[in-house]
Design a protein around this motif. Structure first.
Motif, mmCIF file in Angstrom:
data_model
loop_
_atom_site.group_PDB
_atom_site.id
_atom_site.type_symbol
_atom_site.label_atom_id
_atom_site.label_comp_id
_atom_site.label_asym_id
_atom_site.label_seq_id
_atom_site.Cartn_x
_atom_site.Cartn_y
_atom_site.Cartn_z
ATOM 1 N N TRP A 271 0.106 4.720 -2.198
ATOM 2 C CA TRP A 271 -0.471 5.691 -1.282
ATOM 3 C C TRP A 271 0.734 6.965 -2.129
ATOM 4 O O TRP A 271 0.411 8.053 -1.727
ATOM 5 C CB TRP A 271 -0.328 5.588 -0.433
ATOM 6 C CG TRP A 271 -1.226 5.669 0.193
ATOM 7 C CD1 TRP A 271 -2.380 4.338 0.352
ATOM 8 C CD2 TRP A 271 -2.728 5.978 -0.053
ATOM 9 N NE1 TRP A 271 -3.205 4.472 0.549
ATOM 10 C CE2 TRP A 271 -3.658 5.688 0.825
ATOM 11 C CE3 TRP A 271 -3.583 7.580 0.322
ATOM 12 C CZ2 TRP A 271 -4.744 5.873 0.897
ATOM 13 C CZ3 TRP A 271 -3.877 7.984 0.329
ATOM 14 C CH2 TRP A 271 -5.499 7.369 0.601
ATOM 15 N N THR A 272 1.727 6.601 -1.860
ATOM 16 C CA THR A 272 3.198 7.743 -2.921
ATOM 17 C C THR A 272 2.731 8.576 -4.006
ATOM 18 O O THR A 272 2.401 7.775 -5.180
ATOM 19 C CB THR A 272 4.681 7.024 -2.781
ATOM 20 O OG1 THR A 272 4.762 5.852 -1.348
ATOM 21 C CG2 THR A 272 5.724 7.934 -2.915
ATOM 22 N N SER B 57 2.417 10.595 2.595
ATOM 23 C CA SER B 57 2.028 8.850 2.437
ATOM 24 C C SER B 57 1.863 8.207 3.395
ATOM 25 O O SER B 57 1.109 7.465 3.452
ATOM 26 C CB SER B 57 2.291 8.569 0.582
ATOM 27 O OG SER B 57 2.639 9.161 -0.119
ATOM 28 N N LEU C 103 -1.748 6.805 4.687
ATOM 29 C CA LEU C 103 -2.055 5.359 4.938
ATOM 30 C C LEU C 103 -2.350 4.548 6.023
ATOM 31 O O LEU C 103 -3.664 4.130 6.479
ATOM 32 C CB LEU C 103 -0.284 4.826 4.347
ATOM 33 C CG LEU C 103 -0.626 3.413 4.605
ATOM 34 C CD1 LEU C 103 -2.037 2.664 3.890
ATOM 35 C CD2 LEU C 103 0.557 2.594 3.769
ATOM 36 N N ILE D 267 -5.064 13.042 -1.857
ATOM 37 C CA ILE D 267 -4.014 12.668 -1.776
ATOM 38 C C ILE D 267 -4.213 13.033 -4.010
ATOM 39 O O ILE D 267 -2.916 12.973 -4.329
ATOM 40 C CB ILE D 267 -3.639 11.396 -2.016
ATOM 41 C CG1 ILE D 267 -2.544 11.059 -1.451
ATOM 42 C CG2 ILE D 267 -4.523 10.272 -2.507
ATOM 43 C CD1 ILE D 267 -1.497 11.660 -0.574
ATOM 44 N N PHE E 67 -8.477 9.519 0.530
ATOM 45 C CA PHE E 67 -8.322 9.466 -1.453
ATOM 46 C C PHE E 67 -8.229 10.217 -2.072
ATOM 47 O O PHE E 67 -6.795 11.517 -3.321
ATOM 48 C CB PHE E 67 -8.833 7.947 -1.570
ATOM 49 C CG PHE E 67 -8.437 6.994 -1.486
ATOM 50 C CD1 PHE E 67 -7.621 6.590 -2.663
ATOM 51 C CD2 PHE E 67 -9.148 6.519 -0.522
ATOM 52 C CE1 PHE E 67 -6.922 5.028 -2.794
ATOM 53 C CE2 PHE E 67 -8.535 4.949 -0.489
ATOM 54 C CZ PHE E 67 -7.032 4.758 -1.229
ATOM 55 N N LEU F 271 0.639 -1.226 0.097
ATOM 56 C CA LEU F 271 0.196 -0.083 -0.107
ATOM 57 C C LEU F 271 0.592 1.441 0.178
ATOM 58 O O LEU F 271 0.161 2.263 -0.884
ATOM 59 C CB LEU F 271 -0.755 0.100 1.086
ATOM 60 C CG LEU F 271 -1.951 -0.792 1.506
ATOM 61 C CD1 LEU F 271 -2.988 -0.850 2.387
ATOM 62 C CD2 LEU F 271 -3.323 -0.589 -0.386
ATOM 63 N N SER G 133 -11.882 7.909 4.310
ATOM 64 C CA SER G 133 -11.253 7.613 3.615
ATOM 65 C C SER G 133 -10.797 8.432 2.323
ATOM 66 O O SER G 133 -9.721 8.194 1.656
ATOM 67 C CB SER G 133 -10.809 5.860 3.773
ATOM 68 O OG SER G 133 -11.950 5.549 4.292
#
Lengths: 423, 366, 284
Positions: free
Chosen positions: A248-249, C261, C265, C214, C211, A244, C207
């Motif tokens: 996400w990066t 991140s 996460l 990001i 998303f 993950l 969440s």
């Protein structure tokens, strides 16, 4: 709902027939649901669907010729291009009038640019003549046929007139034909000369590389998904973070990391030289080619393969494998005949997703792909922002979008969009 | 206070103080340029002194000059021009002017005269290549090479000699210049290059020559790429703008040498997008007059090795702002550097660009 | 493959271990590129590779200069603030519209559900370059190109599929009898929504929001087209940096982004487990 008894309608508490009351409730429910969805649907239609549709229209839009050269288009209606004779004086006079007006409004270069896509060289004929014709007096200076040809011998070329006539409609297939390396010739569509064919090559390359990337993702993703699905959940959760985190990066972070790693003077080559596997003067070329794009994109898209595979594999009951083995199957047979078929939906879901995302990639190929590792998206961007041939960019976009939408439809049929999972 | 500062800055030019029109001028200005050392030189030489004199003004830089033509076209179509002053190369200024996307200018009316009173049109001379164009600099596209990795080349044809000069080379991802160099190194006489390139066989000949090094080329799109590739040792030689190479050599001390042979001259200058509202246009004209006067253009040469476009600026070119080295020998126009130059034909390219771009792109993709 | 049974044959043993090694290598492939930039961002030199000093772990080889560059440089700072101004706004827009629509979509009888879903998810599927080019022309025409509002709307559209997906996922397991029970006890629909439904779908909403955040925070293609110099975001600055003046400052930025991140996460993971607990599913 089963059939209502025939002795008469069942009534609700307020005396209306139950059937009607129920259907009214259902209607209310539908209305409420739609009302909740409506704002977003409207939002997406306005900010997203409409812009995309509007851009796609540019791929067939050809109003410019009629707008700028209305008299010429009309005058050419009676001309037969098959005769291979220059049109009559009337057409030349119409063109002179159109050109004078256009040059004053500076629109003659726009139509010139449009026609130049189909017949290189037209642009300069228009531009050079525009400057002079601006000073002419259309009512007095005729006849124009000799004058125009004298001004620029380009006007004496039948091909130029054929191009104007061919592309005088308000819609054109020219951009789409160009996008598949064809052009409208005298006898309909024909292939472009060999040294101008590029888009089919690029489209095929995009498909081929996306397939390679998808395949590499299956190869690398399957063992990992299997491991994650078969470990106790505490360990699996920990390892899941390793999947993950890249997900996400930032895409740019990952692309820049690959750029640094893959350079000839980069970390990978340095390490290989240091170990002695590679000679210092013969460093590997890992970037600015297909390989660079494939490596970087496999890395970037791998989580999109692992996650759907994992969620399918989680549902596979381990007792089937045990049953197969207890009946004498070898490990391999048990896996191949029992486990693997059950995991195919996961591979399918992951593959379509990865392929859809891969064919549309732009940033990563632009940064690590050089010229051999770029995708059709990069050419679309080139036409939109550098060459200014928006119609062609839109036509290429429409083709790419069609490919993606077909796959999207397949994905929806097989997997269902509702079942997309994010982490 | 404002006036005294201003007069202190206006060393050479009779700058008309803008205070009389100040209330009609917009206070925001978006300048479009190329980023990197070049934009930095413009910022230091024009923008900082201008801001010191006009503290209310806010200037934003946009690095979209490479896509300027397409973007201005889109803005114009939408009737929503967000840029005020755009730095473009000569050929782009001609395209924009032809299409009515750039404002036609009365050069003598809006630009400062030289200190001795020579009108702007004479001071800039032939460099005003279109009615919309205010030239700033003369630059050249030329080659840099790694002094420690290959022998010193003395001709542009070293690019095509992979035996004697092994390693990768970087070239700009466009046909302009590359096609000419290829023909020149294939034995075509310099003054026949464009005649040859005008034929299908000529194009094929140039591409065939480029084919011989195709696998050794890294293609660049932004001017800073070649210096970076040279510094990283990713390429051993490469074309870029001479000013970028100067920064890498003189300011960063990289082991890079200049190869001036067959350098290709070009111009860079400002255009004003057509259709600006009056208040913004007034501000742009005020800035433009300041930024293109004799002193400002000479000042720019303190930061980057591009030749000022005004004849009257040339004698004022001095030493580098931080390094204190003489800038004149680093100018592309210096006689020692300009022994064999390639004169790039704007007109020819304006006519043939689309066609050759398509062929070049097709060749690249093969 | 929790453990190797004691009766395993040599072949099985060999496979067991080599399989673990293969998986280890794949995990290494996944994570190494992200990890490797972190030490490189502390390089005292302007290089993109490990210097001999760094390999000797000599403190001389390390420095914070690229971080100082980042925090001291105007264009990097402006771009960071631009990102921080755009992403939250885009997130709010997509979460508001998205949550409402997700609730609507999870009602039992929705006409054209499949078609609507397909349209709402499409921003995630359509290649970015096509979305970007379309928005560029269309937003130019209505005066949104090059404005803050334009970029926010574009990013909100891109974030919406993520909100829809995460929120509908939490609603899938939602027990309808809860709302009926609330209604039975006299709660009106609004109260029911805020007191019963909302707490349960909250983890999904958050969440989804992350998303969406990001998505906007990392997005570069659309902003390159829809934005202008005034909306230069961090990814945009990185993209030009990578193309033009590739300086190790990019590595410092990248490291900071990786840290962000990791935080996001961790939050999402926490929320997911909480949501599963709330809905009575076992944490997996």
């Amino acid at each position: 709902m089963s059939d209502i008894s025939q002795s008469g309608p069942v009534l609700a508490a307020d005396g209306t027939p139950l059937k009607r009351s129920l259907s009214r409730a259902l209607r209310m429910q539908k209305m409420r649901a739609l009302l909740l969805i409506a704002p977003l649907l409207l939002f997406i239609l306005l900010t997203f669907i409409l812009p995309v549709a509007d851009m796609l229209y540019r791929s067939v839009d050809n109003r410019i010729v009629q707008d700028v050269l209305p008299r010429t288009v009309q005058a050419l209606e009676s001309w037969d291009p098959a005769s291979n004779q220059l049109p009559e004086e009337a057409a030349f006079a119409a063109l002179a009038a159109d050109l004078k007006e256009a040059a004053e409004a500076k629109t003659h270069t726009k139509v010139a640019k449009r026609l130049n896509y189909e017949n290189p060289g037209i642009a300069s004929v228009f531009r050079k003549s525009g400057r002079k014709v601006k000073k002419w007096d259309i009512d007095a200076d005729g006849p124009f046929r000799e004058r125009l040809i004298e001004l620029n011998k380009g006007w004496g070329d039948v091909e130029l007139w054929k191009t104007i006539k061919t592309y005088s409609g308000i819609r054109t297939t020219g951009y789409f034909l160009n996008a598949v390396d064809m052009q409208l010739g005298a006898d309909g569509a024909e292939m472009r000369p060999e040294n101008e064919r590029i888009y089919n090559t690029m489209l095929i390359r995009t498909m081929r590389m996306s397939l390679i990337i998808t395949f590499s993702c299956i190869l690398l993703g399957y063992p990992v998904a299997w491991l994650l699905a078969n470990l106790p959940s505490s360990k699996a959760n920990l390892l899941m973070i390793l999947v993950l985190l890249p997900f996400w990066t930032s895409l740019l972070v990952r692309t820049s990391a690959w750029k640094i790693l893959l350079q000839q003077q980069g970390v990978i080559n340095d390490t290989l030289v240091w170990i002695g596997l590679v000679d210092d003067t013969n460093r590997l070329v890992l970037i600015n080619n297909e390989l660079g794009t494939i490596i970087a994109m496999t890395h970037i898209l791998l989580p999109f393969m692992i996650l759907p595979m994992y969620s399918v594999m989680q549902t596979i009951n381990p007792t089937y494998m045990r049953a197969a083995k207890s009946m004498g199957a070898t490990d391999w047979t048990a896996f191949w005949r029992v486990y693997f078929p059950q995991s195919v939906p996961g591979i399918g879901a992951g593959s379509i997703l990865v392929f859809i995302l891969a064919v549309g990639y732009y940033i990563t190929p632009a940064l690590v792909g050089g010229t051999k590792g770029t995708f059709i998206s990069n050419l679309i961007a080139y036409h939109i922002s550098t060459s200014g041939n928006w119609g062609l960019g839109a036509a290429l976009g429409a083709i790419l979008l069609a490919v993606v939408l077909v796959l999207y439809w397949v994905y929806d049929k097989i997997v269902g969009i509702d079942n997309v999972k994010l982490g | 206070m404002k006036l005294s500062k201003l007069s202190a800055l206006a060393v050479t030019t009779a700058l008309c103080a803008p205070s009389a029109f100040a209330e009609e001028m917009a206070n925001e200005l978006t300048l479009v340029s190329w980023g990197g050392a070049y934009e930095n030189s413009q910022h230091k030489a024009y923008v900082e002194p201008y801001l010191a004199a006009n503290p209310d003004v806010k200037i934003t830089w946009d690095q979209s000059a490479a896509e300027a033509v397409a973007k201005i076209r889109a803005m114009n179509e939408a009737g929503n021009v967000t840029w005020d002053l755009v730095d473009v190369v000569a050929s782009d200024s001609m395209r924009l002017c032809d299409e009515g996307l750039a404002e036609e200018l009365d050069h003598d009316g809006i630009l400062a005269a030289a200190p001795d009173g020579t009108p702007a049109t004479e001071d800039f001379g032939d460099l005003i290549v279109s009615d919309c164009f205010v030239p700033q600099i003369v630059y050249s596209t030329t080659f840099g090479y790694r002094t420690d990795l290959i022998d010193q080349p003395d001709s542009v044809c070293a690019i095509f000699d992979t035996e004697k000069y092994p390693g990768k080379r970087s070239l700009q991802k466009r046909p302009i210049d590359n096609m000419e160099w290829a023909l020149f190194c294939d034995g075509v006489a310099k003054d026949e290059i464009y005649d040859v390139l005008g034929t299908d066989e000529g194009v094929a000949q140039a591409l065939a020559k480029l084919d011989t090094i195709k696998n050794d080329v890294v293609w660049w799109t932004a001017g800073a790429e070649t210096p970076q590739l040279l510094a990283d040792g990713e390429v051993v030689m490469g074309s870029t703008f001479n000013g970028r190479l100067f920064s890498a050599i003189a300011e960063q001390g990289q082991p890079i040498g200049m190869l001036w042979d067959m350098q290709s001259f070009d111009l860079d200058g400002w255009i004003i997008p057509a259709g600006l509202p009056a208040d913004r246009k007034a501000r742009v004209l005020d800035f433009l007059k300041f930024a293109t006067d004799t002193q400002r253009l000479a000042d720019q040469a303190k930061y980057i090795s591009y030749g000022p476009a005004r004849a009257s600026s040339a004698p004022l070119v001095g030493k580098h702002a931080e390094l204190g080295i003489d800038m004149a020998p680093h100018m592309p126009t210096d006689p020692a550097n300009a022994g064999n130059v390639h004169v790039y034909d704007y007109e020819w390219w304006a006519d043939n660009r689309d066609d050759l771009d398509a062929k070049f792109q097709a060749w690249l993709a093969k | 493959m929790s453990a190797l049974p004691p009766y395993a044959s040599t072949g099985q043993r060999a496979w067991y271990y080599s399989f673990r090694v293969i998986c280890g290598l794949i995990f290494f492939f996944l994570i190494a590129p992200i990890v490797v930039i972190i030490p490189l961002s502390f390089n005292a030199q302007d290089f993109f590779t490990f210097t001999p000093e760094m390999l000797r772990l000599d403190p001389e080889g390390f420095s914070l200069k690229h971080y100082r560059n980042f925090f001291g440089d105007d264009s990097w700072q402006t771009s960071m603030w631009n990102s921080l101004k755009i992403a939250p706004m885009a997130t709010i827009v997509s979460v508001t519209f998205g949550t409402l629509a997700a609730i609507g979509l999870s009602q039992p009888h929705v006409p054209f559900r499949r078609a609507i879903m397909a349209i709402l998810i499409s921003p995630m599927i359509v290649p970015l370059i096509i979305s970007a080019a379309g928005m560029y022309f269309f937003y130019s025409r209505i005066g949104l190109q090059g404005t803050y509002m334009g970029v926010v709307l574009a990013h909100a559209a891109l974030g919406i599929p993520f909100v829809i997906i995460t929120v509908t996922a939490t609603l899938v397991g939602f027990d309808r009898s809860l709302t009926r029970a609330a209604a039975n006890m006299g709660a009106d629909p609004v109260t029911t929504f805020f007191r019963v439904q909302m707490p349960l779908i909250m983890p999904g909403v958050i969440s989804g929001g992350l998303f969406a955040f990001i998505t906007s925070f990392d997005e570069v293609v659309v902003v390159l087209f829809v934005g202008s110099a005034g909306q230069r975001t961090l990814p945009w600055q990185m993209f030009t940096g990578l193309r033009e003046q590739i300086s190790p400052t990019i590595l410092a930025v990248a490291t900071l982004l990786v840290a962000i991140s990791i935080m996001l996460l961790a939050t999402v993971e926490m929320l997911r487990r909480r949501s599963e607990r709330l809905r009575g599913m076992s944490p997996s």
